[in-house]
Each structure stands twice: as structure tokens, then as C-alpha cells.
Enzyme design. Structure first.
Site, mmCIF file in Angstrom:
data_model
loop_
_atom_site.group_PDB
_atom_site.id
_atom_site.type_symbol
_atom_site.label_atom_id
_atom_site.label_comp_id
_atom_site.label_asym_id
_atom_site.label_seq_id
_atom_site.Cartn_x
_atom_site.Cartn_y
_atom_site.Cartn_z
ATOM 1 N N PRO A 172 0.889 -1.234 0.064
ATOM 2 C CA PRO A 172 -0.005 -0.056 0.034
ATOM 3 C C PRO A 172 0.920 1.347 0.079
ATOM 4 O O PRO A 172 0.483 2.285 -0.838
ATOM 5 C CB PRO A 172 -0.799 -0.163 1.251
ATOM 6 C CG PRO A 172 -0.902 -1.583 1.563
ATOM 7 C CD PRO A 172 0.304 -1.967 0.938
ATOM 8 N N TYR A 173 1.885 1.128 0.695
ATOM 9 C CA TYR A 173 2.884 2.464 0.771
ATOM 10 C C TYR A 173 3.466 2.547 -0.695
ATOM 11 O O TYR A 173 3.450 3.838 -1.158
ATOM 12 C CB TYR A 173 3.991 2.194 1.828
ATOM 13 C CG TYR A 173 5.068 3.162 1.761
ATOM 14 C CD1 TYR A 173 5.189 4.168 2.300
ATOM 15 C CD2 TYR A 173 6.384 2.891 1.231
ATOM 16 C CE1 TYR A 173 6.125 5.211 2.334
ATOM 17 C CE2 TYR A 173 7.625 3.618 1.017
ATOM 18 C CZ TYR A 173 7.261 4.874 1.762
ATOM 19 O OH TYR A 173 8.311 5.592 1.991
#
Length: 214
Positions: free
Chosen positions: A128-129
Site C-alpha cells: 500500500p505504501y
């Protein structure tokens, strides 16, 4: 240049503030989220403004008004949820791009992550980062700004070496946070880095020389 630093209380941001404060060439304005953070920086003689990446584009543009460059070093910490990754690392970065365009500030530097531009090489534990960084970077690239996207490797709290490797494609490596800050500073008026993105890790080349070959 007067440099507007977003993420001034982060670890890279703190190093960059120190460098800019001691510079004879540039000055700094720090953006922070909380009044107590502002008071601490003001006590050190730093020009500071309180604004939030979760606020409006207008708020950020007003905070940066009068500056000549923006550096985005902000990021959600590992202690926050995925909502903050979206709100800070992605939407916060995009808002800051929009604010720069609105305020007429053309020079823009953003700190991304090593190989954020190559999905197949993302750290599987931090997808997600990397999604946030990937799409923030793509929005930077479609902007009207004279941008530089710096994608550092694993960040270390070690002493600066002043020596790096900077290239469009580096698959692995790490770097002290202070050297990332020094690279940002060196890139501010290095026109060879305008409209460019690159990976950055520790190496054997002086930072200024490394940037000449981007």
C-alpha cells in the site's frame, strides 16, 4: 531560494531544515501540523507555518506563498493505518503539487521510495505504501512543475558519508537519511535534475557529481 519544507518534523525533514538553516544560499520555511511543533521550531529561529496535508489545497498554497521551491518529505509513519498512507503519502502529495501550481512555485522536489516506479520490484510487505508513492509520483510527472523525484533506498540513521549512487534504475541498497537531505539540497538548483526521477543509495560518488550524471 526560499524553500518550503513539507514534513519538516520527519527525520529527513529535520536534517534538511538544519542544512537550509546553515546555508548562505537558501532560506527555509517549515510546515508543521501542530502549534507545539511550531513553537519549538520558532525557538530555533526557523520561519514556520501551521498547516495540514489533510486540509485544503488553498491552505497549503497560502502557507507556501512567497516561497520559491517546495520539498515534500512528508510520510505516514509505520504506526498509522492505511488510511493515513492514502491521506498523507498519496493525497497529501497531490494536494501539495496542486498548491505549488496554484501559488506559482515551479521548483518541486518529492521524496519517494526505491523502485516505486516498477511494480514488480515493490517490497511485498509494504505494497500500500508503494502504491501511494507510485501514483503520487505519476501525478508529479504530469504536473507543470520543474520537478525532481528522489527514490531513496532503505533509510538509515547513520552518519552521512556524502557519497551516493544515483541512477534511473537501482534494484537494492540503503542510504543514511542525512545523505538524502543533502541530495535534496544539492538538487534544488541543479537543472540537470529538473523533470527527472532517480533511485538513490549510498555509493562512492560525491553528491553533486552524482547529480550531474542523472
Amino acid at each position: 531560494m526560499k524553500v518550503f519544507v513539507v514534513g519538516a518534523t520527519g527525520q529527513i525533514g529535520k536534517h534538511l531544515i538544519d542544512i537550509l538553516q546553515s546555508s548562505e544560499q537558501h532560506t527555509v520555511r517549515a510546515m508543521v501540523r501542530k502549534n507545539e511543533q511550531a513553537e519549538e521550531l520558532k525557538s530555533q529561529g526557523i520561519d514556520v507555518v501551521v498547516a495540514s496535508l489533510e486540509g485544503s489545497v488553498n491552505d497549503i498554497a497560502d502557507a507556501a506563498n512567497g516561497c520559491d521551491a517546495i520539498v515534500f518529505t512528508a510520510g505516514s509513519s509505520g504506526h498509522t493505518g492505511l488510511d493515513k498512507t492514502l491521506l498523507i503519502d498519496l493525497d497529501g502529495a497531490v494536494k501539495t503539487v496542486e498548491a505549488a501550481e496554484q501559488a506559482g512555485i515551479n521548483r518541486f522536489i518529492i521524496v519517494s521510495a526505491l523502485q516505486a516506479n516498477h511494480r514488480q520490484n515493490w517490497n511485498k510487505e509494504m505494497v500500500p505504501y508503494y502504491v501511494a508513492k507510485h501514483y503520487a509520483d505519476r501525478m508529479v510527472e504530469t504536473s507543470t512543475l520543474d520537478y525532481t523525484i528522489i527514490r531513496p533506498g532503505g533509510l538509515l540513521n547513520e552518519d552521512s558519508t556524502g557519497k551516493v549512487t544515483a541512477s534511473a534504475n537501482l534494484e537494492t541498497g540503503s542510504i543514511p537519511r542525512e545523505d538524502v537531505a543533502k541530495t535534496i539540497y544539492a538538487a534544488l538548483d541543479a537543472q540537470e535534475t529538473f523533470k527527472k526521477s532517480f533511485d538513490l543509495i549510498s555509493g562512492e560518488t560525491n553528491i553533486k557529481e552524482a547529480l550531474k550524471n542523472i
